[in-house]
Structure formats: C-alpha cells, structure tokens
Design an enzyme around this catalytic site. Structure first.
Site, PDB file in Angstrom:
ATOM      1  N   ASN A  12       0.746  -1.088   0.069  1.00  0.00           N
ATOM      2  CA  ASN A  12       0.034  -0.070   0.095  1.00  0.00           C
ATOM      3  C   ASN A  12       0.842   1.169  -0.079  1.00  0.00           C
ATOM      4  O   ASN A  12       0.287   2.319  -0.438  1.00  0.00           O
ATOM      5  CB  ASN A  12      -0.918   0.049   1.080  1.00  0.00           C
ATOM      6  N   TYR A 141      15.941  -4.832  14.592  1.00  0.00           N
ATOM      7  CA  TYR A 141      16.044  -4.792  13.150  1.00  0.00           C
ATOM      8  C   TYR A 141      17.035  -5.528  12.170  1.00  0.00           C
ATOM      9  O   TYR A 141      16.798  -6.447  11.326  1.00  0.00           O
ATOM     10  CB  TYR A 141      15.847  -3.589  12.480  1.00  0.00           C
ATOM     11  N   LYS A 145      17.098  -8.885   9.739  1.00  0.00           N
ATOM     12  CA  LYS A 145      17.568  -8.796   8.197  1.00  0.00           C
ATOM     13  C   LYS A 145      18.601  -9.529   7.918  1.00  0.00           C
ATOM     14  O   LYS A 145      18.612 -10.252   6.870  1.00  0.00           O
ATOM     15  CB  LYS A 145      18.021  -7.369   7.886  1.00  0.00           C
TER      16      LYS A 145
HETATM   17  N1  LIG Z   1      13.314   2.688   3.414  1.00  0.00           N
HETATM   18  C1  LIG Z   1      14.504   2.193   3.596  1.00  0.00           C
HETATM   19  O1  LIG Z   1      15.371   2.956   3.623  1.00  0.00           O
HETATM   20  C2  LIG Z   1      14.844   0.650   3.811  1.00  0.00           C
HETATM   21  C3  LIG Z   1      16.149   0.347   3.757  1.00  0.00           C
HETATM   22  C4  LIG Z   1      16.217  -1.121   3.767  1.00  0.00           C
HETATM   23  C5  LIG Z   1      15.358  -1.890   3.858  1.00  0.00           C
HETATM   24  N2  LIG Z   1      14.015  -1.645   3.877  1.00  0.00           N
HETATM   25  C6  LIG Z   1      12.890  -2.355   4.079  1.00  0.00           C
HETATM   26  O2  LIG Z   1      11.971  -2.382   2.860  1.00  0.00           O
HETATM   27  C7  LIG Z   1      10.711  -2.860   3.203  1.00  0.00           C
HETATM   28  C8  LIG Z   1       9.757  -1.699   3.098  1.00  0.00           C
HETATM   29  O3  LIG Z   1      10.186  -0.632   3.691  1.00  0.00           O
HETATM   30  P1  LIG Z   1       9.412   0.628   3.386  1.00  0.00           P
HETATM   31  O4  LIG Z   1      10.593   1.872   3.606  1.00  0.00           O
HETATM   32  O5  LIG Z   1       8.701   0.826   2.341  1.00  0.00           O
HETATM   33  O6  LIG Z   1       8.588   0.983   4.749  1.00  0.00           O
HETATM   34  P2  LIG Z   1       7.324   1.713   4.941  1.00  0.00           P
HETATM   35  O7  LIG Z   1       7.194   2.739   4.118  1.00  0.00           O
HETATM   36  O8  LIG Z   1       7.173   1.945   6.461  1.00  0.00           O
HETATM   37  O9  LIG Z   1       6.146   0.650   4.772  1.00  0.00           O
HETATM   38  C9  LIG Z   1       6.247  -0.596   5.255  1.00  0.00           C
HETATM   39  C10 LIG Z   1       5.191  -1.474   4.814  1.00  0.00           C
HETATM   40  O10 LIG Z   1       5.144  -2.724   5.533  1.00  0.00           O
HETATM   41  C11 LIG Z   1       3.681  -2.831   5.842  1.00  0.00           C
HETATM   42  N3  LIG Z   1       3.866  -3.682   7.136  1.00  0.00           N
HETATM   43  C12 LIG Z   1       4.471  -3.379   8.405  1.00  0.00           C
HETATM   44  N4  LIG Z   1       3.874  -4.073   9.276  1.00  0.00           N
HETATM   45  C13 LIG Z   1       2.981  -5.129   8.750  1.00  0.00           C
HETATM   46  C14 LIG Z   1       2.378  -6.270   9.053  1.00  0.00           C
HETATM   47  N5  LIG Z   1       2.360  -6.727  10.507  1.00  0.00           N
HETATM   48  N6  LIG Z   1       1.596  -6.781   8.416  1.00  0.00           N
HETATM   49  C15 LIG Z   1       1.382  -6.463   6.917  1.00  0.00           C
HETATM   50  N7  LIG Z   1       2.081  -5.394   6.375  1.00  0.00           N
HETATM   51  C16 LIG Z   1       3.133  -4.621   7.414  1.00  0.00           C
HETATM   52  C17 LIG Z   1       3.273  -1.374   5.953  1.00  0.00           C
HETATM   53  O11 LIG Z   1       1.802  -1.690   6.343  1.00  0.00           O
HETATM   54  P3  LIG Z   1       0.567  -0.486   6.959  1.00  0.00           P
HETATM   55  O12 LIG Z   1       0.739   0.748   5.903  1.00  0.00           O
HETATM   56  O13 LIG Z   1      -0.239  -1.005   7.181  1.00  0.00           O
HETATM   57  O14 LIG Z   1       1.694  -0.088   8.004  1.00  0.00           O
HETATM   58  C18 LIG Z   1       3.525  -0.932   4.788  1.00  0.00           C
HETATM   59  O15 LIG Z   1       3.102  -1.085   3.496  1.00  0.00           O
HETATM   60  C19 LIG Z   1      11.023  -3.203   4.740  1.00  0.00           C
HETATM   61  O16 LIG Z   1      10.936  -4.483   4.945  1.00  0.00           O
HETATM   62  C20 LIG Z   1      12.058  -2.591   5.048  1.00  0.00           C
HETATM   63  O17 LIG Z   1      12.896  -3.152   6.200  1.00  0.00           O
HETATM   64  C21 LIG Z   1      13.822  -0.369   3.852  1.00  0.00           C
END
Ligand SMILES: NC(=O)c1ccc[n+]([C@@H]2O[C@H](COP(=O)([O-])OP(=O)(O)OC[C@H]3O[C@@H](n4cnc5c(N)ncnc54)[C@H](OP(=O)(O)O)[C@@H]3O)[C@@H](O)[C@H]2O)c1
Length: 235
Positions: A12, A141, A145
């Site tokens: 989403n 975290y 990972k």
């Molecule tokens: N952004 C970065 O710099 C970065 C770097 C390295 C890795 N990552 C990884 O990339 C992935 C996405 O990150 P993002 O930056 O896009 O994060 P984000 O914008 O915070 O979005 C997180 C997503 O995960 C969903 N989520 C969280 N808990 C959940 C649950 N219990 N059940 C179902 N859905 C859940 C959220 O849904 P809701 O909207 O309902 O909360 C949202 O869709 C994550 O695994 C994160 O660790 C991100």
C-alpha cells in the site's frame, strides 16, 4: 516475458507499492497485501497482517482464486522500533522479529506450497544493508534482516532443484516513510557515508526486484543483492 502471478506484502505504500507498480507496468498479474489502504491501480488488494497466519491464509486463498497460484513472492512488509540495546524492551525486540522474520517465514511457507506444485517459484526477501553492516540502535531490526540471508540460502538448498529461487535484495537508504522518520541530522550524516551521496528512490529498488524475478535471473539463488549506493561494500 511470461506473465506471472505476483504477491507483494505491504504494497500500500513505500518500496512495496513501487514494486507492485513496476510488476504491473511489465504486464504481470499483481496482488498486494495491505493492513490499511489500497495497493496501486491495477493490483488486487487483499487484507492481511503478516503477524496473523489466519489472515495470510485467507489472503492467499483470495489471490489463488482470482489470479492463480503465487509464482513470484516479494516479502517486503517490515517495521523498525529503533533504540539503543540497553533501552530496548522485550516488546520492541519481539515486535520487530514477529513482523520482519516470523512474518516472512509465514508468507514464504504458504507460498511454497503452490510453487512446489507449479514447479516454478521466485522468492524475493527484502532485507537491508544493515543486516550485514550492523547499525547502532537497530539490534532488533538488523538481526531480522541478517536472518533473511540464512532463510534464503536454506530455501535455495531445499527447493533449488524444483525451479524455485530465493534471494535477498538489500536496500540501503531509500526515500520512504521509514527514512523520513529519522531525525534530519541523522539523515544528513548517513548521506555523507553513502558513496553515492544520496538516498535512492523506491523505483530504483523495484527495478532490481522485477529483474530478480525475471527469466534473466533464473540461475541466481541464495544471493544478497545490494541496492545501497555503495554503503555496504565488502559485506
Ligand atoms: N526505506 C528504507 O530505507 C529501507 C532500507 C532497507 C530496507 N528496507 C525494507 O524495505 C521494506 C519496505 O520498507 P519501506 O521503507 O517501504 O517501509 P514503509 O514505508 O514503512 O512501509 C512498510 C510497509 O510494510 C507494511 N507492514 C508493516 N507491518 C506489517 C504487518 N504486520 N503486516 C502487514 N504489513 C505490514 C506496512 O503496512 P501499513 O501501511 O499497514 O503499516 C507498509 O505497507 C521493509 O522490509 C524495510 O525493512 C527499507
């Protein structure tokens, strides 16, 4: 290109939404899970929380009925609960493990059933540069990972002969709500440490994920692919 059924958890917003958009652009059948809100236009949105196996089961059943068995799974949903080790509560540790590790296990286990039957599967786990680099304030975290690396490699050994691959994409800092939540001075400090000198857009991760799911990447499994502007070099 063979049209495939794709499921992305947490589609989403953020990186998951971009990944869904890129698969749609390439002509695949795309479903996303969301706890709230909707995936992008062109995707089937199914309600699921990765900490709740029953909701995942129902989501998979809906995707299978409407789009067919999941052939490409992107385990993307993840959370942070950052704080220093000595201040980290059991709840802060366990909440992150239950979402980022147990949640991935639950979706991968469920998806593997259809993939084994189909004799085809692409499992892509969204890890992080900090899984191998470590990060102060992220003991919870980063532990989850790095665990995904062991998971992808064990899946590779278990299911590799069934035309199923499992890989980790390890983003560095990407412009999403997750990084926007960091204090500005911390963001500036990170940018100084990234050889590319900037954060990436979610689309830059999405294009690597779709490539990893493509026929061109069929012989890659158990790998950790960085998308981090050089931040994690050498790990
Ligand atoms: N952004 C970065 O710099 C970065 C770097 C390295 C890795 N990552 C990884 O990339 C992935 C996405 O990150 P993002 O930056 O896009 O994060 P984000 O914008 O915070 O979005 C997180 C997503 O995960 C969903 N989520 C969280 N808990 C959940 C649950 N219990 N059940 C179902 N859905 C859940 C959220 O849904 P809701 O909207 O309902 O909360 C949202 O869709 C994550 O695994 C994160 O660790 C991100």
């Amino acid at each position: 290109m063979t049209q495939r059924t794709v499921l992305i958890t947490g589609g989403n917003r953020g990186i998951g939404r971009s990944i869904a958009e890129e698969f749609i652009r390439q002509g695949h059948r795309v479903a996303v899970t969301a706890r709230t809100g909707e995936g992008p236009s062109g995707a089937l949105t199914v309600v699921a929380d990765v900490t709740d196996a029953a909701s995942l089961d129902a989501a998979f059943a809906e995707v299978e009925e409407k789009l067919g068995a999941v052939e490409i799974l992107v385990a993307n949903a993840g959370i942070t609960r950052d704080t220093l080790l000595m201040r980290m509560s059991d709840e802060q540790f366990e909440e992150v493990v239950n979402t980022n590790l147990n949640g991935v296990f639950r979706v991968v286990r469920r998806a593997s059933i259809g993939m084994i039957k189909k004799k085809f599967g692409r499992i892509i786990l969204i890890g992080s540069v900090v899984g191998l680099l470590g990060s102060a304030g992220q003991v919870n975290y980063s532990s989850t990972k790095s665990a995904l690396v062991g998971m992808a490699r064990s899946i590779t050994r278990e299911l590799g002969a069934r035309n199923i691959t499992a890989n980790v994409i390890a983003p560095g800092f990407i412009d999403t709500d997750m990084t926007a939540a960091l204090p500005e001075d911390q963001q500036a400090d990170y940018k100084k440490r990234i050889p590319a000198g900037r954060f990436a857009s979610p689309e830059e991760v999405a294009r690597v994920v779709t490539w990893m799911a493509s026929d061109d990447a069929a012989y890659i499994s158990g790998a950790v692919i960085p998308v981090d502007g050089g931040l994690g070099m050498g790990h």
